[in-house]
Design a protein around this motif. Structure first.
Motif, short mmCIF file in Angstrom:
data_model
loop_
_atom_site.label_atom_id
_atom_site.label_comp_id
_atom_site.label_asym_id
_atom_site.label_seq_id
_atom_site.Cartn_x
_atom_site.Cartn_y
_atom_site.Cartn_z
N ALA A 41 22.17 -18.92 -37.02
CA ALA A 41 21.78 -17.51 -37.04
C ALA A 41 20.33 -17.34 -36.62
CB ALA A 41 22.01 -16.92 -38.44
N ALA A 42 19.46 -18.25 -37.08
CA ALA A 42 18.06 -18.18 -36.68
C ALA A 42 17.90 -18.44 -35.18
CB ALA A 42 17.23 -19.18 -37.48
N MET A 43 18.69 -19.37 -34.64
CA MET A 43 18.60 -19.67 -33.22
C MET A 43 19.14 -18.52 -32.37
SD MET A 43 17.04 -22.50 -32.76
CE MET A 43 17.47 -23.04 -31.12
N VAL A 44 20.09 -17.76 -32.90
CA VAL A 44 20.56 -16.57 -32.18
C VAL A 44 19.42 -15.56 -32.02
CG1 VAL A 44 22.08 -14.57 -32.36
CG2 VAL A 44 22.97 -16.85 -32.81
N ILE A 45 18.59 -15.45 -33.05
CA ILE A 45 17.40 -14.60 -32.93
C ILE A 45 16.50 -15.12 -31.81
CG2 ILE A 45 15.35 -13.76 -34.13
CD1 ILE A 45 16.92 -13.88 -36.71
N ALA A 46 16.38 -16.45 -31.72
CA ALA A 46 15.59 -17.04 -30.63
C ALA A 46 16.21 -16.70 -29.28
CB ALA A 46 15.49 -18.54 -30.82
N MET A 47 17.54 -16.67 -29.20
CA MET A 47 18.19 -16.28 -27.95
C MET A 47 17.85 -14.84 -27.57
SD MET A 47 22.03 -17.88 -28.18
CE MET A 47 22.47 -17.04 -26.66
#
Length: 354
Positions: free
Chosen positions: A243-249
């Motif tokens: 979920a945190a990496m989706v924010i990075a995306m």
């Protein structure tokens, strides 16, 4: 069996009710055990060359300095990239709007986006009082969090300094016939809890470092803060770090365009595979022997019960409970999966035995 299950359910409900009445105390004690599990190896190392109280103080000071250093680095990186980031975000938002107007399978016009923004502003104006009340409640929550951290640190100092003596005193208060069972259960539970806590910390730091390297190579703005967000998200099993990496995306999409966002997405998948197939078995080992399906159900149940806090603490609590149960029970026999018949082969479609 039904009566036994009712008793178990009633006991669990009683525990949940009692915990909800003293939630702040429970959180503080849980954090104290986490601090103890993480810092105990350092305390044991320092205690070889200095008194244990001094070793405890040095380990706590080192942990605080590491945390403050990480937060300082994040703050400096945000301040240094803010002006450049605002320009990149402006260009990225324009590109996204242009794509939605002309290149997307569905059309979203600028007027529609402006209308959504206006609706959001109107909603905020209409619910300003409620938002102010929630903000005031949030300020009270900050005070509660600081209180819980202070109490957790206070308890952790004594757990690290004289935890063994405290446990021995507790066992001494029990009837002699029950001491061995409690000793075995306590040892097994602490072994699992400390192993999980240190393991999830190692995995979280590894995920954060891998995310920072990936985002820095791709050139995503605010790589350090996003990596810290991934590190924090790793404490929620299965879903936190992705979920945190989706924010990075999303940040990569707004700042650098869809290609970089796609590369970040591929990196998310690779980091997840590395964590699941290398880090988890290597770091956790057999200390947390929970099936991924059980972990997913436990995380969802914890989230529904107590929000983000429940998602964080559910897995270690269930892992400890299962370890204690497995350690104390004496199964008569194990069922071999090869001896279990497939239901589809046992009965035909009409319910008669094939």
């Amino acid at each position: 069996m039904s009566w036994r299950l009712l008793v178990v359910v009633a006991a669990i409900a009683l525990v949940f009710y009692a915990t909800s009445r003293v939630q702040l105390l429970f959180i503080a004690l849980f954090l104290a055990l986490v601090f103890t599990a993480v810092l105990r190896p350092a305390v044991e190392l320092f205690a070889r060359v200095m008194p244990r109280p001094l070793a405890t103080a040095l380990a706590l000071l080192g942990g605080v300095l590491v945390l403050l250093g990480m937060l300082t680095y994040v703050g400096v990186s945000v301040a240094g990239q803010w002006s450049k980031l605002s320009d990149q975000f402006g260009d990225g938002i324009d590109d996204i709007i242009d794509f939605l107007e002309n290149g997307a399978p569905f059309t979203v016009t600028t007027d529609q986006i402006n209308q959504w923004i206006e609706n959001g502003r109107t909603w905020i104006e209409e619910h300003g009082g409620e938002l102010a009340s929630e903000a005031a409640a949030g300020a009270g929550s900050v005070v509660e969090i600081l209180t819980a951290l202070a109490l957790a640190t206070f308890c952790a100092v004594f757990f690290l300094t004289s935890g063994r003596q405290m446990w021995a005193w507790f066992l001494s208060q029990l009837p002699p016939a029950a001491r061995e069972s409690w000793r075995v259960a306590g040892g097994a539970g602490w072994y699992t809890f400390s192993g999980y806590t240190r393991g999830i910390l190692i995995i979280a730091v590894s995920d954060g470092l891998l995310a920072f390297i990936l985002l820095s190579i791709i050139g995503v703005p605010l790589a350090a803060p996003l990596a810290v967000l991934v590190l924090i998200g790793a404490f929620i099993p299965l879903v936190g770090a992705p979920a945190a990496m989706v924010i990075a995306m999303i940040v990569a999409l707004a700042a650098n365009g869809p290609i970089q966002a796609a590369v970040v997405g591929i990196g998310i998948a690779l980091i997840g595979q590395f964590e699941g197939h290398v880090l988890q078995p290597l770091v956790m080992g057999k200390q947390v022997a929970l099936h991924p399906v059980v972990i997913a159900v436990v995380v969802l149940g914890g989230t529904l019960t107590a929000g983000i806090l429940g998602a964080v603490i559910a897995v270690p609590l269930v892992a400890v409970a299962w370890t204690v149960f497995s350690r104390l029970r004496t199964p008569e026999s194990e069922v071999d999966p090869e001896d279990v018949e497939d239901p589809s082969e046992t009965f035909d479609g009409e319910g008669d035995r094939a």
